[in-house]
Design a protein around this motif. Structure first.
Motif, PDB file in Angstrom:
ATOM      1  N   ALA A   1     -39.868  -3.340  29.842  1.00 33.00           N
ATOM      2  CA  ALA A   1     -38.839  -2.326  30.077  1.00 33.00           C
ATOM      3  C   ALA A   1     -39.188  -1.051  29.318  1.00 33.00           C
ATOM      4  CB  ALA A   1     -37.474  -2.850  29.654  1.00 33.00           C
ATOM      5  N   GLY A   2     -39.121   0.063  30.019  1.00 37.59           N
ATOM      6  CA  GLY A   2     -39.452   1.352  29.420  1.00 37.59           C
ATOM      7  C   GLY A   2     -40.899   1.758  29.623  1.00 37.59           C
ATOM      8  N   GLN A   3     -41.705   0.878  30.204  1.00 38.40           N
ATOM      9  CA  GLN A   3     -43.109   1.195  30.452  1.00 38.40           C
ATOM     10  C   GLN A   3     -43.365   1.314  31.953  1.00 38.40           C
ATOM     11  OE1 GLN A   3     -44.893  -2.207  28.432  1.00 38.40           O
ATOM     12  NE2 GLN A   3     -45.412  -0.889  26.702  1.00 38.40           N
ATOM     13  N   GLY A   4     -44.413   2.053  32.302  1.00 34.04           N
ATOM     14  CA  GLY A   4     -44.722   2.231  33.709  1.00 34.04           C
ATOM     15  C   GLY A   4     -46.149   2.666  33.932  1.00 34.04           C
ATOM     16  N   VAL A   5     -46.469   2.912  35.184  1.00 35.18           N
ATOM     17  CA  VAL A   5     -47.788   3.389  35.573  1.00 35.18           C
ATOM     18  C   VAL A   5     -47.635   4.497  36.601  1.00 35.18           C
ATOM     19  CG1 VAL A   5     -49.031   1.227  35.119  1.00 35.18           C
ATOM     20  CG2 VAL A   5     -48.037   1.619  37.371  1.00 35.18           C
ATOM     21  N   SER A   6     -48.621   5.357  36.633  1.00 34.39           N
ATOM     22  CA  SER A   6     -48.733   6.385  37.659  1.00 34.39           C
ATOM     23  C   SER A   6     -49.880   5.956  38.560  1.00 34.39           C
ATOM     24  CB  SER A   6     -49.025   7.740  37.005  1.00 34.39           C
ATOM     25  OG  SER A   6     -49.188   8.730  37.991  1.00 34.39           O
ATOM     26  N   VAL A   7     -49.597   5.761  39.826  1.00 34.93           N
ATOM     27  CA  VAL A   7     -50.573   5.248  40.787  1.00 34.93           C
ATOM     28  C   VAL A   7     -51.058   6.405  41.650  1.00 34.93           C
ATOM     29  CG1 VAL A   7     -50.935   3.604  42.668  1.00 34.93           C
ATOM     30  CG2 VAL A   7     -49.348   3.039  40.814  1.00 34.93           C
ATOM     31  N   GLU A   8     -52.361   6.541  41.765  1.00 37.80           N
ATOM     32  CA  GLU A   8     -52.947   7.592  42.598  1.00 37.80           C
ATOM     33  C   GLU A   8     -53.053   7.123  44.048  1.00 37.80           C
ATOM     34  OE1 GLU A   8     -53.757  10.758  41.620  1.00 37.80           O
ATOM     35  OE2 GLU A   8     -52.802  10.187  39.740  1.00 37.80           O
ATOM     36  N   GLU A   9     -53.109   8.053  44.966  1.00 32.54           N
ATOM     37  CA  GLU A   9     -53.282   7.725  46.371  1.00 32.54           C
ATOM     38  C   GLU A   9     -54.528   6.860  46.542  1.00 32.54           C
ATOM     39  OE1 GLU A   9     -54.026   9.981  50.646  1.00 32.54           O
ATOM     40  OE2 GLU A   9     -53.412  11.145  48.900  1.00 32.54           O
ATOM     41  N   GLY A  10     -54.386   5.743  47.252  1.00 41.16           N
ATOM     42  CA  GLY A  10     -55.522   4.871  47.520  1.00 41.16           C
ATOM     43  C   GLY A  10     -55.779   3.803  46.483  1.00 41.16           C
ATOM     44  N   ASP A  11     -55.066   3.832  45.335  1.00 46.16           N
ATOM     45  CA  ASP A  11     -55.239   2.791  44.324  1.00 46.16           C
ATOM     46  C   ASP A  11     -54.658   1.474  44.859  1.00 46.16           C
ATOM     47  OD1 ASP A  11     -56.334   4.613  42.566  1.00 46.16           O
ATOM     48  OD2 ASP A  11     -54.588   4.691  41.233  1.00 46.16           O
ATOM     49  N   GLU A  12     -55.457   0.411  44.853  1.00 47.74           N
ATOM     50  CA  GLU A  12     -54.999  -0.879  45.341  1.00 47.74           C
ATOM     51  C   GLU A  12     -54.273  -1.611  44.218  1.00 47.74           C
ATOM     52  OE1 GLU A  12     -56.745  -4.467  48.116  1.00 47.74           O
ATOM     53  OE2 GLU A  12     -58.148  -3.334  46.881  1.00 47.74           O
ATOM     54  N   HIS A  13     -53.052  -2.078  44.500  1.00 46.78           N
ATOM     55  CA  HIS A  13     -52.243  -2.700  43.463  1.00 46.78           C
ATOM     56  C   HIS A  13     -51.185  -3.624  44.051  1.00 46.78           C
ATOM     57  CE1 HIS A  13     -50.061   0.868  44.752  1.00 46.78           C
ATOM     58  NE2 HIS A  13     -48.959   0.348  44.246  1.00 46.78           N
ATOM     59  N   VAL A  14     -50.670  -4.509  43.191  1.00 40.82           N
ATOM     60  CA  VAL A  14     -49.556  -5.379  43.556  1.00 40.82           C
ATOM     61  C   VAL A  14     -48.772  -5.696  42.287  1.00 40.82           C
ATOM     62  CG1 VAL A  14     -50.935  -7.499  43.381  1.00 40.82           C
ATOM     63  CG2 VAL A  14     -48.826  -7.511  44.707  1.00 40.82           C
ATOM     64  N   ALA A  15     -47.455  -5.649  42.387  1.00 41.21           N
ATOM     65  CA  ALA A  15     -46.577  -5.921  41.253  1.00 41.21           C
ATOM     66  C   ALA A  15     -46.086  -7.370  41.302  1.00 41.21           C
ATOM     67  CB  ALA A  15     -45.389  -4.966  41.265  1.00 41.21           C
ATOM     68  N   HIS A  16     -46.212  -8.066  40.175  1.00 43.78           N
ATOM     69  CA  HIS A  16     -45.717  -9.432  40.024  1.00 43.78           C
ATOM     70  C   HIS A  16     -44.668  -9.439  38.918  1.00 43.78           C
ATOM     71  CE1 HIS A  16     -48.783 -11.898  42.277  1.00 43.78           C
ATOM     72  NE2 HIS A  16     -49.382 -10.721  42.240  1.00 43.78           N
ATOM     73  N   PRO A  17     -43.383  -9.545  39.272  1.00 42.33           N
ATOM     74  CA  PRO A  17     -42.373  -9.607  38.218  1.00 42.33           C
ATOM     75  C   PRO A  17     -42.495 -10.902  37.420  1.00 42.33           C
ATOM     76  CG  PRO A  17     -41.383 -10.149  40.313  1.00 42.33           C
ATOM     77  CD  PRO A  17     -42.799  -9.716  40.603  1.00 42.33           C
ATOM     78  N   VAL A  18     -42.113 -10.824  36.164  1.00 42.20           N
ATOM     79  CA  VAL A  18     -42.046 -12.003  35.302  1.00 42.20           C
ATOM     80  C   VAL A  18     -40.568 -12.351  35.224  1.00 42.20           C
ATOM     81  CG1 VAL A  18     -42.572 -12.942  33.019  1.00 42.20           C
ATOM     82  CG2 VAL A  18     -44.083 -11.201  34.039  1.00 42.20           C
ATOM     83  N   GLY A  19     -40.115 -13.250  36.083  1.00 42.41           N
ATOM     84  CA  GLY A  19     -38.677 -13.495  36.235  1.00 42.41           C
ATOM     85  C   GLY A  19     -38.080 -12.384  37.087  1.00 42.41           C
TER      86      GLY A  19
END
Length: 103
Positions: A72-90
């Protein structure tokens, strides 16, 4: 004015969202999830901030996968074309700022 609370927000399904603001081409949404998203590349930039809970953001760079643990309180800035997937922990609540037609 629209007031919202990340701690109290839920959705009927994983990655359900509440539209907080629409700037024409850009939206700001609060998402709730307890399930991973899918591998994808955005058609534009994205700002992804964990509001409540934790998320493991998997990214692929030059064919190499790495994981960024976000609390909580942290994040990322994703550039166009960056391959990614978010996996929540709970359960997690996430603020996403992106182009309106992004996945």
């Amino acid at each position: 004015m629209k007031q919202f609370s990340a701690q109290n927000f839920t959705a009927e399904r994983a990655w359900g969202s509440d539209l907080l603001s629409d700037f024409g081409d850009v939206t700001v949404r609060m998402h709730w999830t307890d399930q991973p998203y899918k591998w994808h590349k955005n058609s534009g930039k994205e700002v992804f901030v964990v509001l409540d809970g934790a998320v493991d953001m998997h990214v692929r760079e030059d064919g190499v996968e790495r994981i960024i643990h976000l609390k909580a309180g942290q994040g990322v800035s994703v550039e166009e074309g960056d391959e990614h997937v978010a996996h929540p922990v709970g359960e997690a609540r996430i603020l996403v700022v992106e182009l309106k037609d992004s996945e």
